[in-house]
Design a protein around this motif. Structure first.
Motif, short mmCIF file in Angstrom:
data_model
loop_
_atom_site.label_atom_id
_atom_site.label_comp_id
_atom_site.label_asym_id
_atom_site.label_seq_id
_atom_site.Cartn_x
_atom_site.Cartn_y
_atom_site.Cartn_z
N ASP A 1 1.89 -2.15 -5.88
CA ASP A 1 2.26 -2.71 -4.58
C ASP A 1 3.31 -1.80 -3.94
O ASP A 1 4.51 -1.92 -4.19
N THR B 1 -2.08 1.90 6.50
CA THR B 1 -2.87 0.88 5.83
C THR B 1 -3.31 1.43 4.48
O THR B 1 -3.91 2.50 4.42
N THR B 2 -2.95 0.72 3.41
CA THR B 2 -3.32 1.16 2.07
C THR B 2 -3.86 -0.01 1.27
O THR B 2 -3.80 -1.15 1.70
N LYS B 3 -4.36 0.32 0.08
CA LYS B 3 -4.82 -0.68 -0.88
C LYS B 3 -3.91 -0.61 -2.09
O LYS B 3 -2.93 0.14 -2.10
N GLN B 4 -4.23 -1.35 -3.13
CA GLN B 4 -3.44 -1.33 -4.36
C GLN B 4 -3.60 -0.02 -5.12
O GLN B 4 -2.84 0.29 -6.02
#
Length: 72
Positions: A24, A36-39
């Motif tokens: 995170d 904008t990202t992901k885990q």
């Protein structure tokens, strides 16, 4: 301790490739605007990506070579 390890952010320098980011984490530009990202996502290390700061696999096309190891 399991919860602490699950929340831990890890940056893994891949041989001849990107930096893999897991956990995170918030990635922001120089002005503090968030991407904008992901885990799990990869950051460019070779400089050739057309989608900076993210890796787009260009390191394979330019034959980027680097195998960094931590000094123990």
């Amino acid at each position: 301790m399991c919860e602490e390890k699950a929340n831990k952010v890890q940056l893994k320098v891949r041989d001849n490739g990107s930096i893999l980011v897991t956990g995170d984490v918030e990635l922001v530009d120089a002005e503090g605007n968030p991407f904008t990202t992901k885990q799990k996502f990869s950051l460019c290390r070779c400089g050739a990506s057309k989608n900076k700061p993210f890796c787009d696999g260009s390191h394979k096309e330019i034959d980027f070579q680097d195998q960094i190891r931590a000094k123990l």
